[in-house]
Design a protein around this motif. Structure first.
Motif, PDB file in Angstrom:
ATOM      1  N   MET A  36      -7.432   6.408  -4.504  1.00  0.00           N
ATOM      2  CA  MET A  36      -7.279   7.828  -4.818  1.00  0.00           C
ATOM      3  C   MET A  36      -5.986   8.076  -5.577  1.00  0.00           C
ATOM      4  SD  MET A  36      -9.178  10.411  -4.250  1.00  0.00           S
ATOM      5  CE  MET A  36      -8.914  11.847  -5.254  1.00  0.00           C
ATOM      6  N   VAL A  58      -9.502  16.579  -5.306  1.00  0.00           N
ATOM      7  CA  VAL A  58      -9.178  17.079  -3.954  1.00  0.00           C
ATOM      8  C   VAL A  58      -9.294  15.964  -2.911  1.00  0.00           C
ATOM      9  CG1 VAL A  58      -9.962  18.571  -2.089  1.00  0.00           C
ATOM     10  CG2 VAL A  58      -9.785  19.470  -4.399  1.00  0.00           C
ATOM     11  N   SER A  59     -10.369  15.217  -2.973  1.00  0.00           N
ATOM     12  CA  SER A  59     -10.550  14.150  -1.986  1.00  0.00           C
ATOM     13  C   SER A  59     -11.514  13.123  -2.559  1.00  0.00           C
ATOM     14  CB  SER A  59     -11.127  14.701  -0.685  1.00  0.00           C
ATOM     15  OG  SER A  59     -12.511  14.949  -0.838  1.00  0.00           O
ATOM     16  N   VAL A  60     -11.675  12.006  -1.866  1.00  0.00           N
ATOM     17  CA  VAL A  60     -12.583  10.969  -2.370  1.00  0.00           C
ATOM     18  C   VAL A  60     -14.007  11.506  -2.421  1.00  0.00           C
ATOM     19  CG1 VAL A  60     -11.156   9.061  -1.569  1.00  0.00           C
ATOM     20  CG2 VAL A  60     -12.934   9.931  -0.097  1.00  0.00           C
ATOM     21  N   HIS A  61     -14.315  12.374  -1.459  1.00  0.00           N
ATOM     22  CA  HIS A  61     -15.661  12.939  -1.440  1.00  0.00           C
ATOM     23  C   HIS A  61     -15.898  13.751  -2.695  1.00  0.00           C
ATOM     24  CE1 HIS A  61     -19.178  15.011   0.279  1.00  0.00           C
ATOM     25  NE2 HIS A  61     -18.687  16.053  -0.353  1.00  0.00           N
ATOM     26  N   HIS A  62     -14.919  14.586  -3.045  1.00  0.00           N
ATOM     27  CA  HIS A  62     -15.052  15.430  -4.233  1.00  0.00           C
ATOM     28  C   HIS A  62     -15.148  14.581  -5.488  1.00  0.00           C
ATOM     29  CE1 HIS A  62     -13.617  18.485  -1.452  1.00  0.00           C
ATOM     30  NE2 HIS A  62     -14.014  19.396  -2.315  1.00  0.00           N
ATOM     31  N   GLU A  96     -12.880   2.517  -6.061  1.00  0.00           N
ATOM     32  CA  GLU A  96     -12.652   1.228  -5.402  1.00  0.00           C
ATOM     33  C   GLU A  96     -11.623   0.400  -6.150  1.00  0.00           C
ATOM     34  OE1 GLU A  96     -16.366  -0.690  -4.912  1.00  0.00           O
ATOM     35  OE2 GLU A  96     -17.116   0.877  -3.578  1.00  0.00           O
ATOM     36  N   ARG A 142      -5.545   9.603  -9.437  1.00  0.00           N
ATOM     37  CA  ARG A 142      -4.704  10.781  -9.731  1.00  0.00           C
ATOM     38  C   ARG A 142      -3.676  10.460 -10.800  1.00  0.00           C
ATOM     39  NH1 ARG A 142      -4.263  12.533  -3.419  1.00  0.00           N
ATOM     40  NH2 ARG A 142      -6.105  13.850  -3.412  1.00  0.00           N
ATOM     41  N   ARG A 155       0.855  -1.198   0.000  1.00  0.00           N
ATOM     42  CA  ARG A 155       0.000   0.000   0.000  1.00  0.00           C
ATOM     43  C   ARG A 155       0.886   1.241   0.000  1.00  0.00           C
ATOM     44  NH1 ARG A 155      -5.301  -1.703   3.522  1.00  0.00           N
ATOM     45  NH2 ARG A 155      -6.013   0.341   2.865  1.00  0.00           N
ATOM     46  N   GLY A 170       2.599   7.945   1.196  1.00  0.00           N
ATOM     47  CA  GLY A 170       2.689   9.341   0.799  1.00  0.00           C
ATOM     48  C   GLY A 170       1.329   9.980   0.720  1.00  0.00           C
ATOM     49  N   VAL A 171       0.398   9.504   1.495  1.00  0.00           N
ATOM     50  CA  VAL A 171      -1.007   9.944   1.479  1.00  0.00           C
ATOM     51  C   VAL A 171      -1.527  10.252   0.081  1.00  0.00           C
ATOM     52  CG1 VAL A 171      -1.436  10.657   3.844  1.00  0.00           C
ATOM     53  CG2 VAL A 171      -0.192  12.186   2.369  1.00  0.00           C
ATOM     54  N   ALA A 172      -1.282   9.329  -0.829  1.00  0.00           N
ATOM     55  CA  ALA A 172      -1.860   9.389  -2.173  1.00  0.00           C
ATOM     56  C   ALA A 172      -1.472  10.637  -2.958  1.00  0.00           C
ATOM     57  CB  ALA A 172      -3.379   9.252  -2.099  1.00  0.00           C
ATOM     58  N   ARG A 173      -0.366  11.256  -2.580  1.00  0.00           N
ATOM     59  CA  ARG A 173       0.137  12.340  -3.428  1.00  0.00           C
ATOM     60  C   ARG A 173       0.706  11.733  -4.689  1.00  0.00           C
ATOM     61  NH1 ARG A 173       3.080  13.378   1.103  1.00  0.00           N
ATOM     62  NH2 ARG A 173       4.876  12.728  -0.112  1.00  0.00           N
ATOM     63  N   GLU A 180      -0.240   4.873   0.036  1.00  0.00           N
ATOM     64  CA  GLU A 180      -0.810   5.494   1.232  1.00  0.00           C
ATOM     65  C   GLU A 180       0.260   6.101   2.130  1.00  0.00           C
ATOM     66  OE1 GLU A 180      -3.195   2.577   3.085  1.00  0.00           O
ATOM     67  OE2 GLU A 180      -4.474   2.359   1.337  1.00  0.00           O
TER      68      GLU A 180
END
Lengths: 639, 493
Positions: free
Chosen positions: B309, B281-285, B305, B313, B208, B213-216, B211
């Protein structure tokens, strides 16, 4: 978010938060009553009661609410604190991690201090000033400056911190079995609230849940936060699963999903919707109502109780004067009653007072129980270790054996510590209740029997009549277990015990001599290895046990001393009160009729004044409760 | 390091052992051990709960057969074997094995025939996949699971202390961050009788990786740096060969990308810059129901899924930069995921060594089986085993390699570098083992070898050299002599 250098730490938190305003209002509300009470006490020459009132006033001005942020390695604790306060203070990076606890509290100017202690003398600390930009180089696990570093203290001019909130950023807990877990639990024991950070990528793991169970026994106020919801689409499912796991273990903590990245962006773009999406407003509300308000409520309760007690004691002497003047015929009986009260007060102060006996016996019992618990745990460890050694070849499984041993020992020490902490708390409550009961009786005997000033509001679990106990700066175990680095040093000693002299390649060479004698030789070698192994592990566990039981004994002694000193001081005040009552009554009886009337009249004046003060106190208490319980204004920063 | 002679020797030894034990209870055990030598290499995929094991397995097999999802998924030890036809067999703790029905619904939905999970020892899935012919993969329930018995089974599989011996020949261990539980599990996977903590048959994967790099977008670069750092960590070096970062979700998606998914991504990439930035910006967006988007919300949720994220990107950034087909996109994703490096490592460290690894497992299983026995027959067999061990230079090399990596042999840094390459490189070509270029002339090769042999002889004869290094030197000299022989043979022919 990966900006490691802590830029200027001043947060764009220009709007004074609700909590701060509340607190200054409380101080204002009580100021009046407090100064009048001080005057009353002064008139009676009670400098001890004046000191008590000063302490109460000081506590009201600065209630300190410790919020400790814990969680596993790399789950986003530092990023969370940054997002909560709106700063870039705590270093955040993909790779390096926080290695030292960081205590963040209010200061007029941004400042940072490194607190070091020599492991040999853990009680002496020296403080070294740091620049806030240098923080990253000190706090992270890549730092070369970690030697002897106990913690970093940071001061920020943040309005939220001014309201008394103190945030503690902790190094990650790598599992309950490591030595670091005991350190973290140590900090949890001294906290008002624990924020447990996990990320939204998966449900709680077994080590996380184990940690929560242990922490819940030390601090009942825990909030679970799930971070990184901006990159995990299933965070609601994860939250549901987490809540189920908590319910299964009978823990009722809220689970709040947040995104520090969205919060950061909301700060930068002043976007209210984004801020709402980040989950932080909800969390802040919870912190305010659940934590700050509760703490302020307790402070109000404690203040009221203290003031009432002081007033009661002042009343006692005046009541005695009035009673003596009113009915000189019954003087003998009055004096007898007062003298009895005085004796009781002296008893309360003496070593044979009930509360002292319970305290001393309780501590002795607890010391014995904790010791026994530790011993039996280590006995089983020893037995299991011996069995394991008997069934295998020590030289081959030594590293694995060592890490098992360290883990087991660490785990048992943690459990033992939890036992100590929770039972010590229970004992403290028991002693306090006993003392309070006796104190009330004596006050009653001295003729003061007015209804208590009631403080309505949130009921707080676990703090019956002893909210003031918590507020006497009573933290049981701050820094009690100073010997935790020993785990790694001892562990190292254990690890290399065998590998130094052993040649892993030697087996093949023995083949030249023929197989039968190799087996015999191996057998003998094996036996000796086993003996060595058993001796080694015994040495290790003995050492650990020795140091841990020393630490727990010290901790309990400190608890005993603290309780004893604080209650003895109270008992002495009471003794002084009863003595003054007797003296005044005597003086009144011995004086002539005219001066008797005069002093009775003066006393009545004071009594009326005090009665008015009590009414005023009730009013202030109600007002304070309303102030504390007022809902937080909506949508604060970054609007 | 493939050596038909080693395998022959081991086969011969096992045949003798079987003959010696015919009629006793050991015969079936030994026969089973012999049979293992002819089967493909068994590679276990292990790691903490939700580390991404099943996802990685799907990426390696090229199909979504193992089920993945938000909660804990793999609850039963599942073996995936190559076979002509699809079949699933359930092995309960007590009772005979039985075939169970299954359905293909996204991933494989297996009917457990009413058995509760705690009573199932393992499942065996026979599947016609080319990728499984080289090795049998074992998907394991996660370690540190909230269901302790699940972790216990995996621990037993990996640890050679159990009665079955280590059932896996090699392990790919997935870790997310260096964690107490990870180091423990790796240490559990030790082969006690043949060699001490070994780096030979374990590979570490920083799973993973996106993750971390927090999905950057630069997450994989960050992950590579961290993986390199872990590889150099002494405790990790002792326990596994190296650590590589992999984003399993991306690799799985690359292997199974659908045309419809590609089209959705292309449609999104074709929007304006502002719209795309807002989406990312985010999964919500990304997933919210907003009108005027060319792809409906449900399709976007599915994309999240499937790719995560980070994957989304990466795809959008790639498709915006150039026109590309679905095939181009899949290739790019595979490259970005890090799985190509992992597969290269598996090939060189596991596949090319599979004979030696299997021989090792076989001997280890036999040794464990006969451990503690004192009757004559067992003693003879064990004696034979020790002889095979002692005479097999390949095993000696393995043990030396493991000892070097564990830091037990006090050699200089230069010597360490030389020996790691000599002993760690697989394949028949001797030039890489000597660190010589491809076009090196035979004379250079010969001279290099002779020079090194002399160096090590001097080292061995020096009275100040420690015993361990002397033993190591002898093994090294023998290795070089073997290389010299093959070099001379090559020049002669």
């Amino acid at each position: 978010m990966t900006d490691q250098t802590a830029a200027s730490a001043a947060a764009p938190n220009a709007v004074p938060s609700a909590a701060e305003a509340v607190q200054s209002r409380l101080v204002g509300q009580f100021a009046d009553v407090l100064s009048h009470c001080t005057a009353v006490a002064k008139a009676q020459n009670r400098d001890d009661l004046i000191a008590r009132l000063n302490v109460t006033a000081g506590r009201l001005a600065q209630p300190s609410v410790r919020v400790v942020v814990v969680g596993e390695f790399k789950k986003g604790k530092s990023a969370f604190i940054n997002a909560l306060l709106g700063t870039r203070l705590c270093p955040v990076d993909d790779h390096v991690a926080t290695a030292v606890p960081t205590v963040i509290s209010y200061g007029a100017e941004p400042a940072a201090v490194a607190v070091r202690a020599d492991p040999a003398t853990p009680s002496e600390e020296h403080r070294q000033n740091l620049s806030v930009e240098d923080l990253a180089s000190h706090v992270t696990d890549q730092s070369t400056l970690l030697d002897g570093l106990h913690r970093i203290e940071v001061f920020l001019p943040d309005a939220w911190l001014k309201s008394g909130l103190v945030l503690v950023d902790t190094p990650g807990v790598g599992g309950l079995e490591t030595a670091a877990a005991v350190e973290t639990l140590n900090m949890v024991a001294g906290a008002h609230c624990v924020i447990f950070i996990s990320d939204a990528s998966q449900e709680f793991t077994a080590p996380e849940v184990d940690f929560l169970v242990a922490a819940s026994q030390l601090c009942p106020n825990i909030i679970c936060v799930l971070t990184k919801t901006d990159i995990f689409p299933h965070h609601q499912d994860v939250r549901a699963m987490d809540e189920r796991h908590l319910v299964e273990r009978k823990l009722a903590f809220p689970v709040i999903p947040v995104s520090c990245m969205l919060r950061d962006r909301a700060w930068q773009t002043r976007d209210i919707d984004l801020n709402a999406l980040s989950g932080f407003p909800g969390l802040k509300t919870l912190l305010i109502t659940g934590v700050l308000q509760r703490a302020l409520h307790l402070t109000v309760q404690a203040t009221v109780r203290e003031v009432t007690n002081v007033l009661d004691q002042c009343m006692a002497t005046l009541t005695a004067t009035v009673a003596a003047a009113a009915d000189p015929a019954a003087a003998a009986r009055l004096l007898a009653e007062l003298k009895t009260a005085q004796e009781h007060a002296a008893m309360l102060r003496s070593n044979s007072a009930r509360w002292q006996v319970v305290l001393n016996d309780g501590v002795a019992d607890l010391t014995a129980d904790v010791d026994f618990d530790l011993r039996s745990r280590f006995r089983s460890i020893g037995q299991e270790a011996d069995e394991a050694i008997e069934q295998s070849e020590p030289s081959r499984m030594w590293p694995e054996f060592c890490s098992w041993l360290e883990r087991r020992a660490g785990h048992d020490v943690t459990d033992n510590y939890s036992l100590l902490a929770s039972r010590a708390n229970a004992l403290a409550l028991q002693v306090a209740e006993l003392f309070a009961g006796d104190e009330a009786e004596i006050t009653h005997e001295v003729g003061v029997s007015l209804p208590e000033v009631s403080v309505r509001g949130i009921s707080t679990p676990g703090t019956p009549k002893v909210g003031d106990l918590i507020h006497s700066g009573f933290s049981l175990f701050r820094g009690a277990y100073s010997n935790m680095e020993m785990f790694s040093t001892l562990g190292n000693m254990l690890k290399w015990h065998f590998l130094g002299g052993l040649n892993p390649l030697s087996v093949g060479l023995g083949l030249l001599v023929g197989s039968r004698s190799i087996h015999d030789e191996r057998k003998r070698q094996l036996e000796s290895e086993r003996q060595q192994a058993k001796a080694a592990h015994r040495k290790y566990t003995d050492e650990v046990q020795f140091r841990v039981s020393h630490d727990s004994r010290e901790a309990l002694k400190a608890v005993q001393r603290q309780l004893r000193d604080s209650f003895t001081a109270r008992a002495e005040q009471l003794a002084r009160t009863t003595t003054a009552a007797v003296t005044n009554a005597q003086a009144t009886l011995n004086s002539d009729s005219a001066s008797r009337k005069a002093s009775a009249a003066a006393a009545q004046e004071w009594l009326k004044h005090i009665a008015a003060l009590r009414v005023r106190l009730q009013a202030v208490a109600d007002q304070a409760q309303r102030t504390v319980a007022a809902p937080a204004p909506p949508a604060e920063e970054p609007a | 390091m493939t050596s038909p002679t080693l395998v022959d020797r081991v086969r011969a030894f096992l045949a003798d052992a079987e003959r010696m034990s015919s009629g006793t209870s050991d015969e079936t055990a030994i026969r089973a051990i012999r049979a293992r030598l002819n089967e493909p290499l068994r590679v276990a995929i292990a790691g903490r709960v939700k580390a991404g094991k099943s996802t990685l397995l799907n990426a390696m097999v090229g199909e979504r057969i193992a089920s993945t999802g938000v909660g804990e998924c793999t609850r039963v030890l599942t073996w995936y074997r190559a076979a002509e036809a699809c079949q699933v067999t359930l092995y309960p703790d007590h009772g005979p094995p039985e075939h169970v029905p299954f359905a293909r619904n996204g991933s494989l939905q297996i009917d457990l025939a009413g058995y509760p999970v705690e009573e199932i020892r393992s499942l065996v899935v026979d599947w016609p996949s080319a990728h499984l012919r080289a090795m049998t993969l074992i998907d394991t329930p996660g370690l540190a699971s909230l269901s302790a018995h699940l972790s216990a089974r995996t621990s037993r599989l990996l640890s050679s202390g159990s009665n079955e011996g280590a059932e896996a020949d090699a392990v790919i261990y997935l870790m997310r961050h260096l964690h107490a539980a990870d180091a423990r599990a790796l240490e559990a996977f030790q082969d006690r009788e043949i060699a001490n903590p070994t780096a030979i048959n374990a590979l570490g994967v920083l799973a993973r990786a996106d993750e971390i790099g927090v999905a950057r977008l630069d997450a994989m670069d960050s992950a590579r740096r961290i993986a390199a750092h872990y590889s150099a960590n002494p405790s990790i070096r002792r326990l596994c060969q190296t650590v590589v970062p992999v984003c399993g979700l991306l690799a799985e998606a690359a292997a199974t990308l659908r045309e419809s998914e590609y089209r959705s991504l292309a449609a999104l990439a074709a929007m304006s810059e502002a719209q795309v930035t807002d989406l990312l910006v985010s999964v919500h967006h990304f997933a919210r129901d907003k009108q005027a988007l060319p792809v409906p919300a449900s399709a976007r949720i599915t994309l999240l899924e499937r790719l995560g994220m980070y994957g989304v990107r990466v795809c959008l950034e790639f498709l915006r930069r150039r026109t590309a087909t679905a095939g181009n996109l899949a290739d790019y994703l595979r490259e970005q995921s890090g799985i190509l490096d992992l597969q290269a490592l598996i090939r060189s460290q596991f596949e090319l060594r599979s004979d030696v690894l299997k021989a090792r497992s076989a001997l280890s299983a036999l040794a464990l089986h006969l451990q503690g026995r004192s009757d004559n027959q067992s003693r003879t067999i064990l004696g034979g085993l020790e002889r095979v061990l002692g005479q097999s230079h390949e095993f000696q090399e393995l043990r030396l390699y493991a000892a070097l990596r564990a830091g037990w042999v006090q050699v200089t840094e230069d010597e360490l570098a030389e020996l790691e390459v000599l002993l760690g490189t697989t394949g028949n070509d001797l030039l890489p083992r000597l660190e010589l270029p491809v076009d090196a002339p035979a004379t250079l090769v010969r001279d290099t070898i002779i020079r090194r042999v002399e160096y090590w002889q001097r080292r061995a004869e020096n009275p100040l050299t420690t015993r361990q290094v002397v033993d190591a030197a002898r093994i090294v000299i023998r290795s070089y002599e073997g290389l010299l022989v093959s070099c001379l043979v090559a020049t002669d022919s």
